[in-house]
Design an enzyme around this catalytic site. Structure first.
Site, PDB file in Angstrom:
ATOM      1  N   CYS A  13       1.012  -1.220  -0.019  1.00 49.82           N
ATOM      2  CA  CYS A  13      -0.095   0.167   0.010  1.00 49.82           C
ATOM      3  C   CYS A  13       1.022   1.307  -0.158  1.00 49.82           C
ATOM      4  CB  CYS A  13      -0.942  -0.079   1.135  1.00 49.82           C
ATOM      5  SG  CYS A  13      -0.200   0.042   2.787  1.00 49.82           S
ATOM      6  N   ASN A  16       2.446   1.483   4.198  1.00 45.99           N
ATOM      7  CA  ASN A  16       2.824   0.177   4.792  1.00 45.99           C
ATOM      8  C   ASN A  16       2.663   0.225   6.364  1.00 45.99           C
ATOM      9  OD1 ASN A  16       5.948  -1.814   5.106  1.00 45.99           O
ATOM     10  ND2 ASN A  16       3.819  -2.339   4.723  1.00 45.99           N
ATOM     11  N   CYS A  18      -0.862   0.798   7.365  1.00 48.23           N
ATOM     12  CA  CYS A  18      -2.436   0.594   7.577  1.00 48.23           C
ATOM     13  C   CYS A  18      -2.804  -0.861   6.640  1.00 48.23           C
ATOM     14  CB  CYS A  18      -3.153   1.557   7.163  1.00 48.23           C
ATOM     15  SG  CYS A  18      -2.976   3.011   8.234  1.00 48.23           S
ATOM     16  N   ARG A  19      -2.988  -0.786   5.449  1.00 44.37           N
ATOM     17  CA  ARG A  19      -3.697  -1.797   4.739  1.00 44.37           C
ATOM     18  C   ARG A  19      -2.695  -3.096   4.454  1.00 44.37           C
ATOM     19  NH1 ARG A  19      -5.255   1.681  -0.029  1.00 44.37           N
ATOM     20  NH2 ARG A  19      -3.413   2.804   0.349  1.00 44.37           N
ATOM     21  N   SER A  20      -1.548  -2.825   4.012  1.00 49.01           N
ATOM     22  CA  SER A  20      -0.577  -3.674   3.676  1.00 49.01           C
ATOM     23  C   SER A  20      -0.103  -4.757   5.053  1.00 49.01           C
ATOM     24  CB  SER A  20       0.717  -3.515   2.778  1.00 49.01           C
ATOM     25  OG  SER A  20       1.365  -2.533   3.261  1.00 49.01           O
ATOM     26  N   ASP A 130      -7.837   3.360   1.887  1.00 51.70           N
ATOM     27  CA  ASP A 130      -6.821   3.987   2.840  1.00 51.70           C
ATOM     28  C   ASP A 130      -7.758   4.130   4.163  1.00 51.70           C
ATOM     29  OD1 ASP A 130      -4.893   4.643   4.501  1.00 51.70           O
ATOM     30  OD2 ASP A 130      -3.637   5.530   3.034  1.00 51.70           O
TER      31      ASP A 130
END
Length: 158
Positions: A13, A16, A18-20, A130
Protein backbone atom coordinates in the site's frame (compact mmCIF):
# COMPACT_ATOMS: atom_id res chain seq x y z
CA UNK A 1 16.66 -18.05 -2.07
CA UNK A 2 13.49 -19.67 -0.73
CA UNK A 3 13.23 -23.44 -0.58
CA UNK A 4 11.66 -25.22 -3.53
CA UNK A 5 7.91 -25.51 -3.42
CA UNK A 6 7.53 -22.20 -1.64
CA UNK A 7 5.37 -19.43 -2.95
CA UNK A 8 5.74 -15.78 -2.12
CA UNK A 9 3.46 -12.81 -1.74
CA UNK A 10 4.18 -9.16 -1.00
CA UNK A 11 1.26 -6.96 0.09
CA UNK A 12 1.68 -3.29 -0.84
CA UNK A 13 0.00 0.00 0.00
CA UNK A 14 1.11 3.63 0.10
CA UNK A 15 2.77 3.82 3.53
CA UNK A 16 2.94 0.19 4.74
CA UNK A 17 1.41 1.08 8.12
CA UNK A 18 -2.33 0.44 7.55
CA UNK A 19 -3.59 -1.79 4.74
CA UNK A 20 -0.60 -3.88 3.71
CA UNK A 21 0.52 -4.91 7.23
CA UNK A 22 -3.11 -5.87 7.96
CA UNK A 23 -3.22 -7.98 4.79
CA UNK A 24 0.16 -9.52 5.64
CA UNK A 25 -0.93 -10.39 9.19
CA UNK A 26 -4.29 -11.79 8.04
CA UNK A 27 -2.67 -13.91 5.33
CA UNK A 28 0.09 -15.16 7.66
CA UNK A 29 -2.48 -16.26 10.27
CA UNK A 30 -4.62 -17.92 7.59
CA UNK A 31 -1.63 -19.79 6.16
CA UNK A 32 -0.54 -20.75 9.70
CA UNK A 33 -4.02 -22.03 10.61
CA UNK A 34 -4.11 -24.04 7.37
CA UNK A 35 -0.70 -25.57 8.14
CA UNK A 36 0.80 -23.93 5.03
CA UNK A 37 2.86 -21.09 6.47
CA UNK A 38 6.21 -22.78 5.81
CA UNK A 39 5.27 -23.06 2.14
CA UNK A 40 5.00 -19.27 1.88
CA UNK A 41 7.24 -16.23 2.08
CA UNK A 42 4.94 -13.44 3.25
CA UNK A 43 5.80 -9.76 3.60
CA UNK A 44 4.49 -6.23 3.02
CA UNK A 45 5.94 -2.94 1.81
CA UNK A 46 5.13 0.62 0.72
CA UNK A 47 5.22 2.42 -2.60
CA UNK A 48 6.25 5.61 -0.75
CA UNK A 49 9.01 6.50 1.70
CA UNK A 50 6.68 8.35 4.14
CA UNK A 51 6.57 5.83 6.98
CA UNK A 52 9.81 3.81 6.62
CA UNK A 53 10.89 2.42 10.00
CA UNK A 54 7.52 3.01 11.66
CA UNK A 55 5.29 0.37 13.26
CA UNK A 56 1.76 -0.27 11.94
CA UNK A 57 -0.90 2.35 12.76
CA UNK A 58 -2.16 1.87 16.34
CA UNK A 59 -5.78 1.61 15.12
CA UNK A 60 -4.80 -1.24 12.80
CA UNK A 61 -2.94 -2.93 15.64
CA UNK A 62 -5.98 -2.59 17.90
CA UNK A 63 -8.21 -4.04 15.18
CA UNK A 64 -5.87 -7.03 14.71
CA UNK A 65 -5.73 -7.58 18.48
CA UNK A 66 -9.56 -7.65 18.62
CA UNK A 67 -9.54 -10.40 16.00
CA UNK A 68 -6.67 -12.34 17.60
CA UNK A 69 -4.37 -11.78 14.62
CA UNK A 70 -0.67 -11.35 15.56
CA UNK A 71 0.95 -8.40 13.81
CA UNK A 72 4.64 -7.53 13.85
CA UNK A 73 5.96 -5.28 11.14
CA UNK A 74 8.19 -2.29 10.48
CA UNK A 75 7.34 -0.20 7.41
CA UNK A 76 9.68 -0.43 4.43
CA UNK A 77 9.63 0.46 0.77
CA UNK A 78 9.30 -1.94 -2.17
CA UNK A 79 12.72 -2.70 -3.68
CA UNK A 80 13.75 -3.69 -7.21
CA UNK A 81 14.67 -7.08 -5.80
CA UNK A 82 11.06 -7.62 -4.67
CA UNK A 83 9.94 -7.66 -8.31
CA UNK A 84 12.39 -10.46 -9.03
CA UNK A 85 11.93 -12.50 -5.86
CA UNK A 86 8.17 -12.46 -5.17
CA UNK A 87 5.61 -14.49 -7.15
CA UNK A 88 2.78 -12.08 -6.32
CA UNK A 89 2.71 -8.40 -5.43
CA UNK A 90 -0.81 -7.60 -4.29
CA UNK A 91 -1.72 -3.96 -3.79
CA UNK A 92 -4.68 -2.03 -2.48
CA UNK A 93 -5.72 0.58 -5.05
CA UNK A 94 -5.21 1.93 -8.58
CA UNK A 95 -2.55 4.40 -7.46
CA UNK A 96 -0.45 1.59 -5.88
CA UNK A 97 -0.98 -0.48 -9.02
CA UNK A 98 0.27 2.22 -11.38
CA UNK A 99 3.29 3.01 -9.11
CA UNK A 100 4.21 -0.68 -8.99
CA UNK A 101 3.83 -1.18 -12.73
CA UNK A 102 6.04 1.86 -13.34
CA UNK A 103 8.70 0.44 -11.00
CA UNK A 104 8.39 -3.02 -12.54
CA UNK A 105 9.18 -1.57 -15.97
CA UNK A 106 12.64 -0.62 -14.73
CA UNK A 107 13.36 -4.18 -13.56
CA UNK A 108 14.80 -6.53 -16.17
CA UNK A 109 13.75 -9.86 -14.65
CA UNK A 110 10.41 -8.95 -13.13
CA UNK A 111 8.71 -12.25 -12.32
CA UNK A 112 6.09 -10.91 -9.90
CA UNK A 113 2.47 -10.92 -10.91
CA UNK A 114 1.23 -7.45 -9.89
CA UNK A 115 -2.46 -7.36 -9.04
CA UNK A 116 -5.04 -5.65 -6.87
CA UNK A 117 -5.66 -7.72 -3.74
CA UNK A 118 -9.32 -6.77 -4.27
CA UNK A 119 -9.35 -8.70 -7.55
CA UNK A 120 -9.73 -11.82 -5.33
CA UNK A 121 -12.73 -10.40 -3.43
CA UNK A 122 -15.80 -12.64 -3.84
CA UNK A 123 -17.87 -9.48 -3.18
CA UNK A 124 -16.06 -7.71 -6.05
CA UNK A 125 -14.86 -4.74 -4.02
CA UNK A 126 -11.76 -4.07 -6.08
CA UNK A 127 -10.34 -1.19 -4.07
CA UNK A 128 -9.28 -1.42 -0.43
CA UNK A 129 -9.49 2.20 0.66
CA UNK A 130 -6.84 3.78 2.86
CA UNK A 131 -8.29 4.05 6.40
CA UNK A 132 -5.56 6.43 7.60
CA UNK A 133 -7.80 9.52 7.74
CA UNK A 134 -10.82 7.45 8.74
CA UNK A 135 -12.24 5.86 11.85
CA UNK A 136 -11.94 2.50 13.63
CA UNK A 137 -14.80 1.28 11.41
CA UNK A 138 -12.64 1.99 8.35
CA UNK A 139 -9.88 -0.23 9.76
CA UNK A 140 -12.50 -2.88 10.48
CA UNK A 141 -13.65 -2.67 6.86
CA UNK A 142 -10.04 -3.09 5.64
CA UNK A 143 -9.74 -6.15 7.89
CA UNK A 144 -12.97 -7.67 6.50
CA UNK A 145 -11.88 -7.04 2.90
CA UNK A 146 -8.41 -8.48 3.54
CA UNK A 147 -9.99 -11.53 5.16
CA UNK A 148 -12.19 -12.25 2.11
CA UNK A 149 -9.44 -11.54 -0.42
CA UNK A 150 -6.70 -13.46 1.38
CA UNK A 151 -8.97 -16.47 1.80
CA UNK A 152 -9.78 -16.52 -1.93
CA UNK A 153 -6.11 -15.92 -2.85
CA UNK A 154 -4.92 -18.73 -0.56
CA UNK A 155 -7.56 -21.14 -1.89
CA UNK A 156 -6.53 -20.35 -5.45
CA UNK A 157 -2.88 -21.01 -4.61
CA UNK A 158 -3.07 -24.27 -2.65
Amino acid sequence: MAATGTKSVLFVCLGNICRSPIAEAVFRKMATDAGLVDKWRIDSAATSTYEIGNPPDHRGQACMKRHGVPMRHVAKQVTKDDFMSFDYILCMDESNLSDLKKKANSVKNCKAKIELLGSYDPQNQLIIKDPYYGSDEDFEKVYEQCLRCCKAFLEKNT
